[in-house]
Write an enzyme that holds these catalytic residues in place. Structure first.
Site, PDB file in Angstrom:
ATOM      1  N   SER A 224      -5.954   6.081   0.421  1.00 16.47           N
ATOM      2  CA  SER A 224      -4.971   5.556   0.441  1.00 16.47           C
ATOM      3  C   SER A 224      -5.979   3.914  -0.341  1.00 16.47           C
ATOM      4  O   SER A 224      -4.490   3.473  -0.179  1.00 16.47           O
ATOM      5  CB  SER A 224      -4.874   5.505   1.887  1.00 16.47           C
TER       6      SER A 224
ATOM      7  N   SER B 271     -10.078   7.492   1.945  1.00 17.21           N
ATOM      8  CA  SER B 271      -9.587   6.850   1.081  1.00 17.21           C
ATOM      9  C   SER B 271     -10.239   5.553   0.716  1.00 17.21           C
ATOM     10  O   SER B 271     -10.079   4.524  -0.013  1.00 17.21           O
ATOM     11  CB  SER B 271      -8.457   5.727   2.346  1.00 17.21           C
TER      12      SER B 271
ATOM     13  N   LYS C 155      -7.636  -4.571   1.420  1.00 12.94           N
ATOM     14  CA  LYS C 155      -6.626  -3.868   1.666  1.00 12.94           C
ATOM     15  C   LYS C 155      -5.731  -4.063   2.610  1.00 12.94           C
ATOM     16  O   LYS C 155      -5.899  -5.002   3.725  1.00 12.94           O
ATOM     17  CB  LYS C 155      -7.723  -2.752   2.458  1.00 12.94           C
TER      18      LYS C 155
END
Lengths: 99, 469
Positions: B145, B169, B70
């Site tokens: 997210s 997330s 990420k």
């Protein structure tokens, strides 16, 4: 609180060092007043004898030995600087002249 | 399209069917083919991955396995932008501890996955570099997210990925994309090198194709780190050790507050199917109560935004990241840098966080929210007296359509109601797919007491295997 106070977005934005457009100020006021009206429900929970929980786990005295180690080099620490010179961050003049 | 789990590719690598460099090439081809339509990745450096692959040690637990990272987890020499204009030109000078540990286990960090800017969002649409499409449900959001990490794993563009979970997330995008997402116990994985959103809630974890892979990745990234004083010194174990063991007699708590009429029919059906399956496996389903379940969203958004407003003050245009031009003095430099560098949701949360911490409102909002957080954590302490694990939905609905502008920020926040409690209380939680006929991907969530990941993974594995039969 029965009626939550209306948020003064322009004032809070100054505290947060954010310059907002008039449109953003208007939109965030509407959005955040709705959020504040919602979070006002927390009042219904009795917390008279409840301690605040600042951390999810009890973490007391998480200390380590104070032994020197390596850190980022001066050069590496400056690689992302928007402006630099003489091995330092270059910043605008911050000493304000007397009025 | 690339398919196959970590354990599949480990066997292929070890028996010589494919080399580590060929595997990197294969993934790169898949990204080049599929990323234009999905935008799951923001950047990838094939040459760097090939160089690591050339010296891969296949004897290590993740030897030769590329793992997507990420965009808010620092990867040395690579862009680490948090999907924000503020960090558009930022190249991390060091690795996050989780990345170092992946590398020490033989994995090859490869590719930066898209996300909501600074991890603030539930749909992946707050990225400054464009939304991500859901490969398992085209035209719909992948969740957020960790939107890109879930989409990459679901779309055959990554074997496994790291995400971060502050209010759901990892688990929610995994659910929306039909893959597995594991949020470890707070403190299980070092946060060093994870760009901070809300420091008392953030945790790094894996997004994978199955439960076994999640255990394998957690084994690699967990453990105490001198660089994160909140990382736990509690000894780590082999989290895969109990996979395959039966769950007879395991007490599964079902919170009555989670049987809401507001849940989508597919979500309710997934919950019912999971209850039946767990019962068939010999687990005991027991109704429990989480009396403060409806307070979690309010408490969370106050706490998370307060912490964010403090953490994001570091983005001031001085030491790294974007700096506005032609400014008049220091205050003007700060304000205009932040006005241009941050997107709307980040600004909204900074303002909310600054407000709840400001003079006159601190006690009514921030202190109150921290007390309610105690009540929420107390609910779980009591519940885990009656149950070994807790079962619930991941999100009230499957993934909404992309660009559904009918949702207000508050409505979006409310969709996090089932994932937020684990972050407030610091608990480990996992989302596993529980597909329903005719519906978009739907997941199911299990929660465990602090540091009970081995039990959590054992039950998740049993449920996963039974649902697949």
């Amino acid at each position: 609180m029965d009626t939550p106070p209306q948020i003064d977005v322009a004032y809070i934005a100054r505290l947060a060092k954010l310059e907002l457009t008039p449109e953003e100020t208007e939109r965030f006021s509407r959005d955040l007043n709705q959020v504040l009206a919602y979070v006002a429900q927390l009042e219904q929970w009795d917390t008279t004898h409840t301690e605040p929980m600042y951390h999810p786990l009890p973490a007391f005295d998480a200390l380590r030995e104070d032994t020197p180690g390596t850190s980022l080099s001066n050069e590496a620490a400056l690689t992302n600087a928007p402006a630099q010179g003489d091995g330092q961050f270059r910043v605008p003049k911050v000493v304000e002249s007397a009025h | 399209m690339l398919s196959g789990t970590i354990s599949h590719w480990r066997k292929q690598l070890q028996n010589g069917s494919i080399s580590p460099t060929e595997l990197v090439e294969e993934i790169a081809r898949s990204i080049e083919t599929r990323n234009p339509a999905t935008n799951a990745y923001l950047s990838w450096n094939k040459e760097a991955a090939l160089a690591e692959a050339a010296k891969a040690d296949l004897s290590l637990p993740l030897g030769g396995i590329p793992v997507a990272i990420k965009d808010n987890i620092c990867l040395a020499g690579e862009p680490t932008r948090c999907a924000s204009r503020m960090l558009e030109n930022f190249v991390s000078p060091y690795n996050a501890t989780a990345v170092e540990k992946l590398r020490a286990a033989g994995a090859i960090p490869f590719g930066r996955t898209n996300m909501d800017e600074f991890a603030m969002g539930s749909y992946g649409e707050n990225s400054a570099f464009g939304a991500t499409d859901n490969p398992a449900a085209p035209g719909h959001v992948p969740g957020g997210s960790s939107s890109g990490s879930a989409a990459a794993v679901a779309g055959g563009m990554a074997i496994a990925a790291l995400g971060s979970d502050t209010g759901g997330s990892i688990r929610q995008p995994a659910s929306h994309c039909g893959v597995v997402g594991l949020k470890p116990t707070y403190g299980r994985v070092s946060r060093y090198g994870l760009v901070a959103f809300a420091s008392s809630l953030d945790q790094i974890g894996p997004i994978t194709q199955n439960v076994e892979d999640a255990a394998t990745v957690l084994n690699a990234i967990c453990g105490h780190d001198a660089k994160d004083s909140t990382s736990s010194a509690i000894s780590t174990e082999n989290f895969a050790a109990e996979l395959g063991q039966d769950i007879k007699g395991l007490r599964i708590g079902l919170p009555k507050e989670y049987l809401s009429s507001g849940n989508d029919a597919a979500v309710s059906a997934a919950l019912e199917q999971s209850i039946r399956t767990l019962t068939d496996l010999g687990a005991e389903i027991t109704e429990i109560s989480l009396p403060h379940a409806e307070a979690v969203v309010a408490a969370y958004y106050i706490i998370a935004c307060a912490e964010a407003s403090s953490n994001l003050s570091r983005f001031d245009g001085i030491r790294y990241g974007f700096r506005a031009d032609n400014t008049a003095g220091l205050d003007d430099l700060y304000s205009r840098t932040r006005e241009t560098g941050f997107g709307p949701e980040v600004k909204r949360r900074i303002i909310l966080g600054t407000y709840v911490l400001s003079s006159g409102f601190y006690d009514a909002y921030y202190a109150k929210a921290q007390k309610v957080r105690s009540l929420v954590a107390g609910d779980f302490t009591a519940a885990f007296g009656q149950a070994d694990l807790i079962l619930g939905p991941v999100a009230p609905t499957p993934a909404p359509r992309l660009k559904d502008t009918s949702l207000s920020p508050l409505q979006t926040y409310l969709s996090d109601i089932y994932t937020i409690p684990a972050n407030l209380a610091g608990l480990p939680g996992i989302s596993i797919p529980c597909p329903q006929p005719g519906s978009l991907p739907t997941g199911i969530q299990l929660l465990a007491p602090h540091f009970a990941e081995t039990r959590l993974l054992r039950a998740a594995y049993a449920l996963e295997q039974a649902l697949a039969r």
